[in-house]
Design an enzyme around this catalytic site. Sequence first.
Site, PDB file in Angstrom:
ATOM      1  N   ARG A 101       0.738  -0.869  -0.319  1.00  0.00           N
ATOM      2  CA  ARG A 101       0.106  -0.067   0.261  1.00  0.00           C
ATOM      3  C   ARG A 101       0.734   1.614  -0.379  1.00  0.00           C
ATOM      4  NH1 ARG A 101      -2.666   2.904   4.372  1.00  0.00           N
ATOM      5  NH2 ARG A 101      -4.311   3.853   3.698  1.00  0.00           N
ATOM      6  N   SER A 152     -12.833  -3.315   0.268  1.00  0.00           N
ATOM      7  CA  SER A 152     -13.154  -3.025   1.305  1.00  0.00           C
ATOM      8  C   SER A 152     -14.574  -2.390   2.088  1.00  0.00           C
ATOM      9  CB  SER A 152     -12.406  -1.520   1.629  1.00  0.00           C
ATOM     10  OG  SER A 152     -11.088  -1.634   0.925  1.00  0.00           O
ATOM     11  N   LYS A 156      -5.428   5.699   9.482  1.00  0.00           N
ATOM     12  CA  LYS A 156      -5.948   6.160   7.819  1.00  0.00           C
ATOM     13  C   LYS A 156      -6.958   6.886   8.940  1.00  0.00           C
ATOM     14  CE  LYS A 156      -9.271   4.241   3.952  1.00  0.00           C
ATOM     15  NZ  LYS A 156      -8.661   4.742   3.112  1.00  0.00           N
TER      16      LYS A 156
HETATM   17  C1  LIG Z   1      -7.105  -5.807   3.974  1.00  0.00           C
HETATM   18  C2  LIG Z   1      -7.804  -4.155   3.746  1.00  0.00           C
HETATM   19  N1  LIG Z   1      -8.995  -3.627   3.512  1.00  0.00           N
HETATM   20  C3  LIG Z   1      -9.434  -2.589   3.422  1.00  0.00           C
HETATM   21  C4  LIG Z   1      -8.620  -1.787   3.323  1.00  0.00           C
HETATM   22  C5  LIG Z   1      -9.004  -0.142   2.814  1.00  0.00           C
HETATM   23  O1  LIG Z   1      -9.040   0.229   1.293  1.00  0.00           O
HETATM   24  P1  LIG Z   1      -8.994   1.651   0.644  1.00  0.00           P
HETATM   25  O2  LIG Z   1     -11.163   1.713   1.687  1.00  0.00           O
HETATM   26  O3  LIG Z   1      -9.260   1.390  -0.243  1.00  0.00           O
HETATM   27  O4  LIG Z   1      -8.445   2.538   1.264  1.00  0.00           O
HETATM   28  P2  LIG Z   1      -6.985   2.094   1.447  1.00  0.00           P
HETATM   29  O5  LIG Z   1      -6.085   1.345   1.649  1.00  0.00           O
HETATM   30  O6  LIG Z   1      -6.858   2.410   0.287  1.00  0.00           O
HETATM   31  O7  LIG Z   1      -6.379   4.033   1.475  1.00  0.00           O
HETATM   32  C6  LIG Z   1      -7.167  -2.378   2.911  1.00  0.00           C
HETATM   33  N2  LIG Z   1      -6.151  -1.516   2.479  1.00  0.00           N
HETATM   34  N3  LIG Z   1      -6.998  -3.545   2.860  1.00  0.00           N
HETATM   35  C1  LIG Z   2      -6.514   0.411   5.894  1.00  0.00           C
HETATM   36  C2  LIG Z   2      -7.054   1.010   6.621  1.00  0.00           C
HETATM   37  N1  LIG Z   2      -8.198   0.999   6.164  1.00  0.00           N
HETATM   38  C3  LIG Z   2      -9.311   0.694   7.195  1.00  0.00           C
HETATM   39  S1  LIG Z   2      -8.262   1.256   8.788  1.00  0.00           S
HETATM   40  C4  LIG Z   2      -6.908   1.167   7.589  1.00  0.00           C
HETATM   41  C5  LIG Z   2      -5.715   0.978   8.690  1.00  0.00           C
HETATM   42  C6  LIG Z   2      -5.047   0.361   9.436  1.00  0.00           C
HETATM   43  O1  LIG Z   2      -4.487   0.109  10.088  1.00  0.00           O
HETATM   44  P1  LIG Z   2      -3.937  -0.335  11.648  1.00  0.00           P
HETATM   45  O2  LIG Z   2      -3.405  -1.816  11.785  1.00  0.00           O
HETATM   46  O3  LIG Z   2      -2.294   0.258  11.822  1.00  0.00           O
HETATM   47  O4  LIG Z   2      -5.004   0.208  12.621  1.00  0.00           O
END
Ligand SMILES: Cc1ncc(COP(=O)(O)OP(=O)(O)O)c(N)n1
Ligand SMILES: Cc1ncsc1CCOP(=O)(O)O
Length: 388
Positions: free
Chosen positions: A218, A287, A316
């Site tokens: 990511r 997601s 995030k």
């Molecule tokens: C395993 C997993 N779940 C949720 C997310 C979040 O995806 P998204 O809502 O598109 O947000 P970003 O990660 O793109 O900022 C994820 N990356 N992985």
């Molecule tokens: C990418 C993303 N999407 C929903 S929460 C998240 C971040 C999760 O990070 P952490 O495991 O540090 O809380």
Amino acid sequence: MNTLLGVDTMGPVRCYIGLGANIGDSRATIAEALKRLNELPNLTVDTVAPLYRSAPIGYTEQNYFINTVAEVSTTLTPRQLLTALQQIENDLGRVRVMRWGPRTVDLDILLYGEQTILEPELQVPHPRMTQRAFVMVPLADLNPGLVIDGQKAQLLARRLAEEQEIYAEQRRYKDVVKKMNCNYSLYLVTDRAILEGRDLYHAVEAALQGGVTLVQLREKHTSSRDFYQIALGLKDLTCKYQVPLLINDRLDIALAVDADGIHIGQEDLPLQVVREMLGPQKIVGYSVANIEEAVYGERNGADYLGAGPVYATQTKSTPIEPLGVEGLRSIKEAVSIPVVGIGGINVRNVSQVRRSGVDGISVVSAILGSFNPANASRELYTAWHKKD
Ligand SMILES: Cc1ncc(COP(=O)(O)OP(=O)(O)O)c(N)n1
Ligand SMILES: Cc1ncsc1CCOP(=O)(O)O
Ligand SMILES: [Mg+2]
């Protein structure tokens, strides 16, 4: 094996199953048939040959077929295996109208160990297999030295491929096997900001040594060129540990590095478009934050769902209220594909998350925020597998 009693006394038998389809989206049907085959109790799909496109034989006024062969190990008896294959054919919509006519999917037992079976309903080795390029060519890919009726598979395949119309398809179905066996239990999502300058490869390798089962690259603020280079490097690393690599958001990067799949969210490219462009053999994660999105994801081609945020997270920024364990449970119960929780998951709350019934935890900071990602992963792994 004692076939009379249907009891396994000798362990798994190696079998070869022929697959063919020529109605609808044949590639997707074959991928689905392979998935269902692997889900059978007492059967594992060990490897799958590449796909081939072949001209119909017998009744020629029909579409070309897509064919492949799967090598499986099973403790099912030949009869039980035949019944299971017929069930999959029926579930996928096969209607038996005409011999050698069009079919949604056809699953044949080609070989069952070294056994010869001559029953009205089941003949093994399959009686016409050594005359068909669409069987012998993929079979020879899997086991060129195999001897059938005193003839080597590879030689038979070469001869038949010259006589009959058969074309190699581009998609390698070994990916399907990887996808079927994907383990979602400890899923690392990367974020270089959290590493504060520490090396991404070192951190991911340590996490893999600690037991991470799936990795998502990511990169939110990286040029396409750098993203591509990092993805290539991570692909080498994850291949070494035989763990799938998914790419966050970027279909072009996922295609360019031939990653195992992609993870997309509500603001990324539409799910159906991504599935169509990536093909049925790759993993597509989606997601979701509520049941409607989850049901949509399942119906439109997602292989798994990332549900969150489960707890508050610094990683995030999101306007969505944390789902909590109950919200996560309601999403898991609404679908039948795997669900992983994401957001604020750490070693202290992992057992709570597991009790929601989800298939895994997806974490960023609990692993990459640690100076010892191997230990952090090990602790999460242990906590996830701990019995209550
Ligand atoms: C395993 C997993 N779940 C949720 C997310 C979040 O995806 P998204 O809502 O598109 O947000 P970003 O990660 O793109 O900022 C994820 N990356 N992985
Ligand atoms: C990418 C993303 N999407 C929903 S929460 C998240 C971040 C999760 O990070 P952490 O495991 O540090 O809380
Ligand atoms: Mg996204």
